[in-house]
Write a protein that holds these residues in place. Structure first.
Motif, PDB file in Angstrom:
ATOM      1  N   SER A   1       0.834  -1.198   0.000  1.00 44.01           N
ATOM      2  CA  SER A   1       0.000   0.000   0.000  1.00 44.01           C
ATOM      3  C   SER A   1       0.870   1.249   0.000  1.00 44.01           C
ATOM      4  CB  SER A   1      -0.929   0.006   1.219  1.00 44.01           C
ATOM      5  OG  SER A   1      -0.179   0.030   2.419  1.00 44.01           O
ATOM      6  N   THR A   2       0.338   2.323  -0.595  1.00 41.11           N
ATOM      7  CA  THR A   2       1.033   3.612  -0.665  1.00 41.11           C
ATOM      8  C   THR A   2       0.084   4.710  -0.256  1.00 41.11           C
ATOM      9  OG1 THR A   2       0.450   3.851  -3.008  1.00 41.11           O
ATOM     10  CG2 THR A   2       2.594   2.854  -2.502  1.00 41.11           C
ATOM     11  N   MET A   3       0.690   5.856   0.255  1.00 39.30           N
ATOM     12  CA  MET A   3      -0.118   7.000   0.671  1.00 39.30           C
ATOM     13  C   MET A   3       0.334   8.216  -0.134  1.00 39.30           C
ATOM     14  SD  MET A   3      -0.652   8.719   4.434  1.00 39.30           S
ATOM     15  CE  MET A   3      -1.626   7.371   5.049  1.00 39.30           C
ATOM     16  N   HIS A   4      -0.642   9.047  -0.526  1.00 39.95           N
ATOM     17  CA  HIS A   4      -0.357  10.217  -1.348  1.00 39.95           C
ATOM     18  C   HIS A   4      -1.202  11.381  -0.831  1.00 39.95           C
ATOM     19  CE1 HIS A   4       1.297   7.219  -4.152  1.00 39.95           C
ATOM     20  NE2 HIS A   4       0.197   6.528  -3.838  1.00 39.95           N
ATOM     21  N   LEU A   5      -0.617  12.580  -0.834  1.00 40.90           N
ATOM     22  CA  LEU A   5      -1.282  13.769  -0.317  1.00 40.90           C
ATOM     23  C   LEU A   5      -1.466  14.759  -1.467  1.00 40.90           C
ATOM     24  CD1 LEU A   5      -2.329  15.370   2.142  1.00 40.90           C
ATOM     25  CD2 LEU A   5       0.000  16.256   2.444  1.00 40.90           C
ATOM     26  N   PHE A   6      -2.728  15.205  -1.639  1.00 43.89           N
ATOM     27  CA  PHE A   6      -3.075  16.160  -2.695  1.00 43.89           C
ATOM     28  C   PHE A   6      -3.672  17.410  -2.061  1.00 43.89           C
ATOM     29  CE2 PHE A   6      -3.066  12.086  -4.769  1.00 43.89           C
ATOM     30  CZ  PHE A   6      -2.527  12.329  -6.019  1.00 43.89           C
ATOM     31  N   ASP A   7      -3.370  18.588  -2.663  1.00 41.57           N
ATOM     32  CA  ASP A   7      -3.978  19.815  -2.161  1.00 41.57           C
ATOM     33  C   ASP A   7      -5.375  19.960  -2.751  1.00 41.57           C
ATOM     34  OD1 ASP A   7      -3.733  20.726  -4.760  1.00 41.57           O
ATOM     35  OD2 ASP A   7      -1.872  21.812  -4.390  1.00 41.57           O
ATOM     36  N   ARG A   8      -6.002  21.076  -2.409  1.00 43.95           N
ATOM     37  CA  ARG A   8      -7.386  21.238  -2.839  1.00 43.95           C
ATOM     38  C   ARG A   8      -7.492  21.513  -4.340  1.00 43.95           C
ATOM     39  NH1 ARG A   8      -8.935  26.786  -2.853  1.00 43.95           N
ATOM     40  NH2 ARG A   8      -7.273  28.173  -2.164  1.00 43.95           N
ATOM     41  N   HIS A   9      -6.344  21.760  -5.003  1.00 42.45           N
ATOM     42  CA  HIS A   9      -6.328  21.908  -6.458  1.00 42.45           C
ATOM     43  C   HIS A   9      -5.912  20.612  -7.144  1.00 42.45           C
ATOM     44  CE1 HIS A   9      -7.084  26.208  -6.341  1.00 42.45           C
ATOM     45  NE2 HIS A   9      -6.137  26.340  -5.407  1.00 42.45           N
ATOM     46  N   HIS A  10      -5.941  19.512  -6.423  1.00 40.20           N
ATOM     47  CA  HIS A  10      -5.626  18.174  -6.926  1.00 40.20           C
ATOM     48  C   HIS A  10      -4.163  18.058  -7.360  1.00 40.20           C
ATOM     49  CE1 HIS A  10      -9.951  17.560  -6.900  1.00 40.20           C
ATOM     50  NE2 HIS A  10     -10.093  18.609  -7.695  1.00 40.20           N
ATOM     51  N   GLN A  11      -3.294  18.883  -6.777  1.00 43.41           N
ATOM     52  CA  GLN A  11      -1.860  18.792  -7.050  1.00 43.41           C
ATOM     53  C   GLN A  11      -1.210  17.905  -5.997  1.00 43.41           C
ATOM     54  OE1 GLN A  11      -0.413  20.128  -9.793  1.00 43.41           O
ATOM     55  NE2 GLN A  11      -2.486  20.782 -10.383  1.00 43.41           N
ATOM     56  N   LEU A  12      -0.280  17.066  -6.438  1.00 47.51           N
ATOM     57  CA  LEU A  12       0.391  16.156  -5.529  1.00 47.51           C
ATOM     58  C   LEU A  12       1.328  16.947  -4.612  1.00 47.51           C
ATOM     59  CD1 LEU A  12       0.877  13.197  -4.711  1.00 47.51           C
ATOM     60  CD2 LEU A  12       2.759  13.151  -6.373  1.00 47.51           C
ATOM     61  N   VAL A  13       1.082  16.847  -3.303  1.00 49.61           N
ATOM     62  CA  VAL A  13       1.884  17.543  -2.313  1.00 49.61           C
ATOM     63  C   VAL A  13       3.000  16.626  -1.806  1.00 49.61           C
ATOM     64  CG1 VAL A  13       1.852  18.668  -0.062  1.00 49.61           C
ATOM     65  CG2 VAL A  13      -0.049  19.003  -1.660  1.00 49.61           C
ATOM     66  N   ALA A  14       2.655  15.430  -1.452  1.00 48.94           N
ATOM     67  CA  ALA A  14       3.635  14.488  -0.929  1.00 48.94           C
ATOM     68  C   ALA A  14       3.178  13.085  -1.282  1.00 48.94           C
ATOM     69  CB  ALA A  14       3.788  14.641   0.581  1.00 48.94           C
ATOM     70  N   SER A  15       4.114  12.153  -1.359  1.00 54.73           N
ATOM     71  CA  SER A  15       3.774  10.789  -1.740  1.00 54.73           C
ATOM     72  C   SER A  15       4.828   9.857  -1.182  1.00 54.73           C
ATOM     73  CB  SER A  15       3.707  10.676  -3.267  1.00 54.73           C
ATOM     74  OG  SER A  15       3.524   9.329  -3.646  1.00 54.73           O
ATOM     75  N   SER A  16       4.335   8.677  -0.740  1.00 58.11           N
ATOM     76  CA  SER A  16       5.274   7.648  -0.291  1.00 58.11           C
ATOM     77  C   SER A  16       5.829   6.866  -1.469  1.00 58.11           C
ATOM     78  CB  SER A  16       4.575   6.691   0.679  1.00 58.11           C
ATOM     79  OG  SER A  16       3.485   6.044   0.029  1.00 58.11           O
ATOM     80  N   SER A  17       5.219   7.027  -2.659  1.00 56.55           N
ATOM     81  CA  SER A  17       5.718   6.391  -3.885  1.00 56.55           C
ATOM     82  C   SER A  17       5.360   7.284  -5.056  1.00 56.55           C
ATOM     83  CB  SER A  17       5.113   4.992  -4.051  1.00 56.55           C
ATOM     84  OG  SER A  17       5.585   4.385  -5.230  1.00 56.55           O
ATOM     85  N   PRO A  18       6.075   8.398  -5.264  1.00 53.42           N
ATOM     86  CA  PRO A  18       5.700   9.364  -6.292  1.00 53.42           C
ATOM     87  C   PRO A  18       5.793   8.807  -7.706  1.00 53.42           C
ATOM     88  CG  PRO A  18       7.846   9.895  -5.330  1.00 53.42           C
ATOM     89  CD  PRO A  18       7.276   8.800  -4.508  1.00 53.42           C
ATOM     90  N   THR A  19       6.643   7.837  -7.954  1.00 52.46           N
ATOM     91  CA  THR A  19       6.761   7.308  -9.318  1.00 52.46           C
ATOM     92  C   THR A  19       5.517   6.537  -9.748  1.00 52.46           C
ATOM     93  OG1 THR A  19       7.862   5.332  -8.429  1.00 52.46           O
ATOM     94  CG2 THR A  19       9.263   7.158  -9.136  1.00 52.46           C
ATOM     95  N   LEU A  20       4.752   6.050  -8.792  1.00 45.68           N
ATOM     96  CA  LEU A  20       3.550   5.282  -9.130  1.00 45.68           C
ATOM     97  C   LEU A  20       2.525   6.134  -9.851  1.00 45.68           C
ATOM     98  CD1 LEU A  20       1.929   2.622  -8.870  1.00 45.68           C
ATOM     99  CD2 LEU A  20       1.118   3.455  -6.658  1.00 45.68           C
ATOM    100  N   LEU A  21       2.449   7.443  -9.469  1.00 43.15           N
ATOM    101  CA  LEU A  21       1.407   8.318 -10.013  1.00 43.15           C
ATOM    102  C   LEU A  21       1.925   9.223 -11.120  1.00 43.15           C
ATOM    103  CD1 LEU A  21      -0.232   9.415  -6.644  1.00 43.15           C
ATOM    104  CD2 LEU A  21      -0.694   7.387  -8.017  1.00 43.15           C
TER     105      LEU A  21
END
Length: 594
Positions: free
Chosen positions: A211-231
């Protein structure tokens, strides 16, 4: 098609039983196994969804706590008296020296030491930079949209979501309200925060494998990710949408299905996305799938063995009975005395034996009937001599009366001869004749009756000319006339008349032939009339009151019902001393062919 079925022996009972039961078993086990597999898979996904959802909820709460820490430090900065004093001087127009600007460095360093998240703090007096000395204005640094939003929030912490020019950092801005200026706008504090906000996920929360966790802001921009290459190749707006396809939110990334869980941060309205590979959730179902397949195979083998035994119990007695039923040409089948283990086969064998007995009895009966028919045919051929003898005798009598110049007697003999010929000779097609021929026969009969009764008999025929060619059974009208003379006119003292009327009439919307025989004879009382009507209704009883011709009323009634159906027949009305009326209605276009 039938040849192919026969070649494959698919028309055999045993093969059909085996195929039928096998198909039913495969379908039942497949459907049951599919439902079990689907139910367990759905249960595992629901459990994983619940577990991961709870983890995402805890991670969201942990993120809110981290962000709240930044908010607390930023609030501590904007309320610091020294910062307030410097910004107030800048707002009132007082020029600040470099030493005064650098005096805020210890304050900022002390605050950054309180949290590992804050990597740097910048101060702005109004829109211009205060510290560091060389910097952009506030709108260029965090973006005009964020600056405007910070003004609207009036001192609340605002995250610059779309302005991340420095790799590895996020920006948060807070407007500084001056207490000495009645909380007027004095400047801004900008915080550089590390984007490793999710580093705590792998250390503080147990997670499902893969499993991976990803954080997006309210504009749907990726803020942080435990696996950024996946997305890297996925649309972030599609990822953060909560559209469900089916009972669970499942998406596919690079050919792999993932269970998607989304939770919202209450502090920033950011979205935490957790992705769990479905293969990891359902990897335990592989054993179940193999068990179901083995159960299907073993069940099919056992079913074939049991069905082979069962079909043998059924088909072997059938084959033995079939062999018994195979008989040589021109031979009668014989009874089967064998007793079978199967109850139904015994019942079938009993029925077959009963059929054989009845067939033997039927053959015996048919043979007896044929013998009697042959005897009757011989007698009929012998009886043909008598009509010829009668006709020859009447012919001799006719010429004798002519020689004696007895014209009236001679005409009666001729009429009698024609009457006998019409009655005895067959006309073909079940003795169907034209109406004109039947009327001629009635005329000859009336001539003979006039010779017998004398001048007190008067008759009249009133016939529609269009009905002359209508076909009807022979000797249908003459018995009605004969019945009227014998039972109505002869017993009456004095002159009597007889009217035969034939017309086209309408009945129930259809055109029918109406035949009426009316006399003014002695008639019948109501009791005798009711008795006769009852006998006419029960037309299948023998006519014990038939005339000498053998064609009484009941005989005519039976023939009408036979040829035309129960809807047609004789209707009779009579009154004492007033006479009798016989009505007969027949449909057009009915002639039974032989």
């Amino acid at each position: 098609m039938y040849r192919i079925i026969a070649a494959l022996q698919l028309n055999r009972t045993r093969v059909q039983i085996l195929i039928g039961f096998l198909l039913v078993m495969v379908v039942v086990l497949s459907v049951a196994g599919g439902l079990v597999y689907r139910s367990i898979s759905d249960l595992l996904i629901r459990n994983a969804e619940s577990y991961v959802g709870e983890t995402a909820k805890q991670a969201s709460a942990r993120l809110d706590a981290v962000i709240a820490q930044v908010d607390s430090i930023s609030l501590q900065l904007v309320t610091d008296a020294r910062i307030q004093q410097l910004l107030y001087k800048a707002k009132t127009g007082e020029a600040l020296s470099i030493d005064q600007k650098l005096s805020v460095r210890p304050i900022l360093n002390n605050l950054m030491a309180l949290s590992w998240l804050i990597q740097g703090i910048e101060l702005y007096a109004g829109d211009e930079p205060l510290y560091p000395l060389e910097n952009q204005n506030i709108s260029e640094r965090i973006g005009l949209e964020t600056a405007t939003f910070a003004n609207i929030k009036e001192g609340q912490l605002v995250w610059a979501e779309t302005q991340r020019k420095e790799s590895g950092h996020l920006f948060a801005v807070r407007q500084i309200r001056l207490e000495d200026d009645y909380l007027g706008r004095g400047g801004y504090a900008v915080f550089r925060v590390t984007d490793s906000l999710l580093d705590f996920f792998n250390t503080e929360f147990p997670a499902v494998k893969g499993s991976t966790m990803h954080l997006f802001d309210r504009h749907h921009q990726l803020v942080a990710s435990s696996s950024p290459t996946l997305l890297a190749s996925v649309n972030s707006t599609w990822l953060t949408s909560e559209n469900l396809q089916g009972p669970h939110s499942i998406i596919q990334i690079e050919g792999i299905d993932y269970l998607k869980i989304i939770r919202q941060s209450t502090e920033t309205n950011w979205s935490i996305l957790m992705l769990v590979p479905l293969d990891t959730i359902t990897e335990g179902l592989l054993v179940l799938k193999q068990a179901l397949l083995w159960a299907l195979v073993v069940g099919a083998v056992l079913c074939l063995l049991l069905l082979w035994i069962l079909s043998s119990i059924i088909t072997k007695p059938i084959r033995r009975l079939r062999n018994k039923m195979r008989i040589p040409v021109f031979a009668l089948p014989q009874q089967n005395d064998e007793v079978y283990f199967n109850f139904e086969m015994n019942e079938l064998n009993i029925s077959y034996n009963n059929l054989v007995r009845e067939l033997h009895q039927l053959v015996k009966t048919v043979y007896e009937k044929e013998r009697l028919n042959n005897q009757a045919e011989i007698k009929m051929l012998q009886a043909q001599i008598h009509p010829h003898f009668l006709f020859n005798t009447l012919e001799s009598l006719y010429w004798t009366l002519i020689e004696k110049q007895e014209e009236e007697g001679a005409q009666i003999v001729i009429a009698l001869s024609k009457l006998f010929r019409y009655t005895i000779q067959a006309g073909g097609s079940d003795d169907w004749v034209s109406l004109n021929a039947e009327i001629d026969h009635c005329q000859r009969y009336m001539e003979i009756m006039k010779y017998r009764i004398g001048p007190r008999l008067h008759w009249q025929f009133d016939i529609n000319p269009t009905t002359h060619d209508v076909k009807l059974p022979k000797l249908l009208i003459q018995p009605l006339v004969e019945n009227a003379i014998q039972h109505g006119i002869e017993p009456k003292v004095g002159a009597s008349s007889l009217l035969v009327s034939i017309r086209d009439v309408e009945m129930d919307g259809n055109s029918v032939l109406s035949i009426q025989v009316k006399d003014d004879g002695v008639g019948m009382d109501q009791e005798a009339l009711a008795t006769l009507k009852r006998r006419l209704e029960v037309h299948n009883q023998p006519d014990t009151a038939s005339s000498s011709s053998g064609m009484g009323l009941l005989n005519v009634q039976r023939r009408i019902k036979l040829y035309y159906g129960d809807a047609y027949g004789i209707h009779i009305e009579s009154s004492p001393d007033l006479g009798t009326i016989l009505d007969l209605y027949l449909p057009y276009g009915v002639e039974r062919n032989v």
